[in-house]
Design a protein around this motif. Structure first.
Motif, mmCIF file in Angstrom:
data_model
loop_
_atom_site.group_PDB
_atom_site.id
_atom_site.type_symbol
_atom_site.label_atom_id
_atom_site.label_comp_id
_atom_site.label_asym_id
_atom_site.label_seq_id
_atom_site.Cartn_x
_atom_site.Cartn_y
_atom_site.Cartn_z
ATOM 1 N N SER A 6 21.573 24.140 29.750
ATOM 2 C CA SER A 6 22.743 22.581 29.214
ATOM 3 C C SER A 6 23.098 22.042 30.144
ATOM 4 C CB SER A 6 22.570 22.633 27.325
ATOM 5 O OG SER A 6 23.858 23.444 28.220
ATOM 6 N N LYS A 7 24.063 23.082 31.063
ATOM 7 C CA LYS A 7 24.760 22.695 32.291
ATOM 8 C C LYS A 7 24.667 22.154 33.792
ATOM 9 C CE LYS A 7 28.688 24.613 28.841
ATOM 10 N NZ LYS A 7 30.110 25.337 29.044
ATOM 11 N N GLY A 8 23.669 22.756 33.042
ATOM 12 C CA GLY A 8 22.985 22.778 34.970
ATOM 13 C C GLY A 8 23.156 23.921 36.176
ATOM 14 N N TRP A 9 23.834 24.526 35.903
ATOM 15 C CA TRP A 9 23.542 25.473 36.383
ATOM 16 C C TRP A 9 22.809 26.727 36.171
ATOM 17 C CZ3 TRP A 9 26.315 23.961 40.548
ATOM 18 C CH2 TRP A 9 27.920 23.257 39.734
ATOM 19 N N VAL A 10 22.692 27.590 37.081
ATOM 20 C CA VAL A 10 21.354 29.143 36.345
ATOM 21 C C VAL A 10 22.267 29.638 35.807
ATOM 22 C CG1 VAL A 10 19.988 30.527 36.884
ATOM 23 C CG2 VAL A 10 20.285 28.542 38.727
ATOM 24 N N PRO A 11 21.093 30.502 34.842
ATOM 25 C CA PRO A 11 22.663 31.229 33.752
ATOM 26 C C PRO A 11 22.429 32.455 34.176
ATOM 27 C CG PRO A 11 20.818 30.134 32.310
ATOM 28 C CD PRO A 11 20.517 29.470 33.901
ATOM 29 N N VAL A 12 23.393 33.276 34.482
ATOM 30 C CA VAL A 12 22.970 34.458 35.219
ATOM 31 C C VAL A 12 24.444 35.983 33.669
ATOM 32 C CG1 VAL A 12 22.195 34.527 37.125
ATOM 33 C CG2 VAL A 12 24.290 34.030 37.034
ATOM 34 N N VAL A 13 23.596 36.677 33.554
ATOM 35 C CA VAL A 13 25.021 37.844 33.405
ATOM 36 C C VAL A 13 25.635 37.965 34.504
ATOM 37 C CG1 VAL A 13 24.920 40.118 32.901
ATOM 38 C CG2 VAL A 13 23.038 38.921 32.154
ATOM 39 N N LYS A 14 26.824 37.833 34.562
ATOM 40 C CA LYS A 14 27.789 37.200 34.903
ATOM 41 C C LYS A 14 27.964 38.394 36.491
ATOM 42 C CE LYS A 14 31.886 37.953 32.974
ATOM 43 N NZ LYS A 14 33.873 37.292 32.333
ATOM 44 N N GLU A 15 27.857 39.894 35.484
ATOM 45 C CA GLU A 15 28.388 41.033 36.389
ATOM 46 C C GLU A 15 27.062 41.846 36.930
ATOM 47 O OE1 GLU A 15 30.693 40.703 32.159
ATOM 48 O OE2 GLU A 15 27.549 40.578 33.298
ATOM 49 N N THR A 16 25.968 41.403 36.700
ATOM 50 C CA THR A 16 24.276 41.836 37.509
ATOM 51 C C THR A 16 24.177 40.569 37.847
ATOM 52 O OG1 THR A 16 22.749 40.696 35.404
ATOM 53 C CG2 THR A 16 24.031 43.508 35.615
#
Length: 489
Positions: A365-375
């Motif tokens: 919804s915010k545009g960026w690719v959602p990832v687990v920030k550590e992995t």
């Protein structure tokens, strides 16, 4: 690439500026800099000794810039039989973006930061010179502009971000840092309006600074000329850049003897100079010392380039009714538009993920690719990873971040290929911002998600130092281009 090759590239950079730094002093710099030492130490292993996994699978990397090519290189080094495809239309996608500030300063030329992507594509990697127009993660495929469907077992998204000038009323265009920018340059790069966020824009900015100096020399009025510097409400790459160009212009105006004729005002949408308190406090002191002005919570929303008037939305909170249950006043958000005249304005454009990514199934919804920030693994699609500016990571849109990210991504991707249940590597949010404070000094701001300074060397990281200027101008580019893009730095 071996470390002696990187050293020779660094010495080559120094020889372009003969008389500034001797080869002996350059070697001392490399020995003193933990960042340089870490890069050089990581470039001595041969490919044969480095390869460690027999994992199989077709890997597609969308985006052939710094992060994408570095990831391909490291995967090539670590897989015994890599099957990697990069999809990237730009023949100059690996251009050295951190150097755009130095181009605007007149220290470098555009040719100093432009590279041919073909020279860095790892041996054996396929290169599709097209743009991806759609993602279909449910069926493990992407489609290119020509209609070609490319399937994958594993996907790495490294598209970078878009400079959204069009979201400012009065300007046009959404562009990348390199490539076609004609639509943006209809208004930006002339008549007092500039931006260092794309390569041609940096060239134009240097010319605009010279025009400002000339105008100041001819200025006889009692009111000062006005130079404005914006910082938008979106996440941006290189959060220090809106301030770097301000410091540079201050220095050039001072050297020209006309600093007293120009008022420099920083207009950020937020309410801080920097997200790390120690660096925030240091920048405040630097601003005060230089006589800068600042107006927080002012976001550029429109510009009239003919009348030279910029419109900012100013936001604040006002006290409302008292809440008896919560025992506090309700705070009411307020806003109004403020017009400011300018003689020179540097625009940091709002930035976003490319729509083809942000509005796709792998976006959010915010545009960026959602990832687990550590992995760096996608939160939904476990065979998809994202890296660099397009990933939804806090405080991480810099080349320094990508240098740490790509090693983590490669280790975790290989673990997925090997069917391991636990991902072995974790990114801690480390990034570095060489904040140029003059043509000769840099504050080397290193930090991670703890929002605390994480200096690599036992020196006060809040101090401006000549040694970090030398690192910025002479060492970081070769270390990046010939270290990171070989997958070994």
């Amino acid at each position: 690439m071996k470390s002696d090759k990187i050293i020779e590239e660094i010495l080559g950079e120094i020889e372009k500026h003969e008389g500034v730094l001797s080869r002996r002093d350059a070697m001392k710099l490399l020995a003193a800099s933990p960042i340089a030492a870490g890069v050089l130490a990581g470039t001595t292993t041969t490919t044969e000794a480095y390869a460690s996994s027999d994992a199989k699978g077709k890997i597609v990397i969308v985006g052939g810039g710094l992060a994408g090519v570095a990831t391909a290189a490291k995967l090539t080094n670590k897989l015994s039989n890599p099957d990697i495809t990069i999809i990237e239309p730009n023949p100059h996608s690996v251009s050295y973006q951190p150097g755009q500030t130095l181009v605007a300063a007149g220290v470098w030329q555009k040719s100093d930061i432009t590279y041919d992507t073909a020279n860095f594509i790892p041996k054996g990697t396929k290169w599709i010179k097209e743009m991806v127009v759609s993602f279909d993660p449910a069926n493990n495929k992407v489609k290119t502009q020509s209609g070609m469907e490319v399937t994958y077992d594993y996907l790495v998204v490294a598209t970078g971000l878009v400079l959204d000038f069009a979201s400012i009323k009065g300007l046009e265009g959404e562009i990348m840092s390199s490539g076609d920018n004609e639509i943006v340059r209809k208004k930006v790069g002339k008549n007092g309006v500039y931006s260092i966020y794309f390569a041609d824009g940096a060239v134009d900015t240097y010319k605009g600074i010279q025009e400002l100096i000339a105008k100041a020399k001819a200025h006889t009025g009692s009111e000062k000329l006005q130079a404005l510097f914006t910082d938008p409400a979106t996440a941006i790459k290189c959060g220090g850049a809106p301030k770097k160009i301000m410091y540079i212009i201050h220095d050039l105006l001072t050297k020209a003897g006309v600093r007293d004729k120009v008022e420099l005002t920083f207009c950020p949408s937020g309410d801080k100079m920097f997200g790390v308190p120690e660096y925030n406090d240091a920048i405040f002191e630097q601003f005060k010392k230089r006589g800068f002005k600042w107006e927080f919570k002012t976001n550029l929303v429109a510009i009239d380039t003919e009348k030279k008037v910029a419109t900012f939305e100013y936001k604040w909170l006002e006290k409302g009714e008292y809440d008896e249950d919560l025992k506090e006043y309700t705070m009411i958000p307020m806003s109004k538009n403020i017009e400011k005249k300018y003689d020179f304005i540097h625009i940091t454009p709002p930035q976003k993920a490319p729509d083809l990514v942000g509005k796709s199934p792998i976006g959010s919804s915010k545009g960026w690719v959602p990832v687990v920030k550590e992995t760096l693994q996608h939160v939904t699609y476990k065979n998809v990873f994202a890296i660099g500016d397009v990933a939804a990571l806090p405080m991480a849109k810099t080349g320094g971040s990508a240098r740490k990210e790509y090693a983590v991504l490669v280790d975790n991707l290989i673990a997925v290929m090997e069917k391991k249940e636990k991902l072995p590597a974790a990114y801690d949010g480390y990034t570095v911002c060489p904040l140029i404070t003059s043509l000769g000094t840099v504050m080397l701001a290193e930090f991670n998600w703890t929002a605390k300074p994480t200096p690599s060397f036992p020196l006060d990281p809040t101090q401006e130092r000549w040694i970090w200027w030398l690192l910025k101008v002479y060492a970081l580019k070769p270390m990046t281009i010939y270290g990171m893009l070989s997958g070994r730095a």
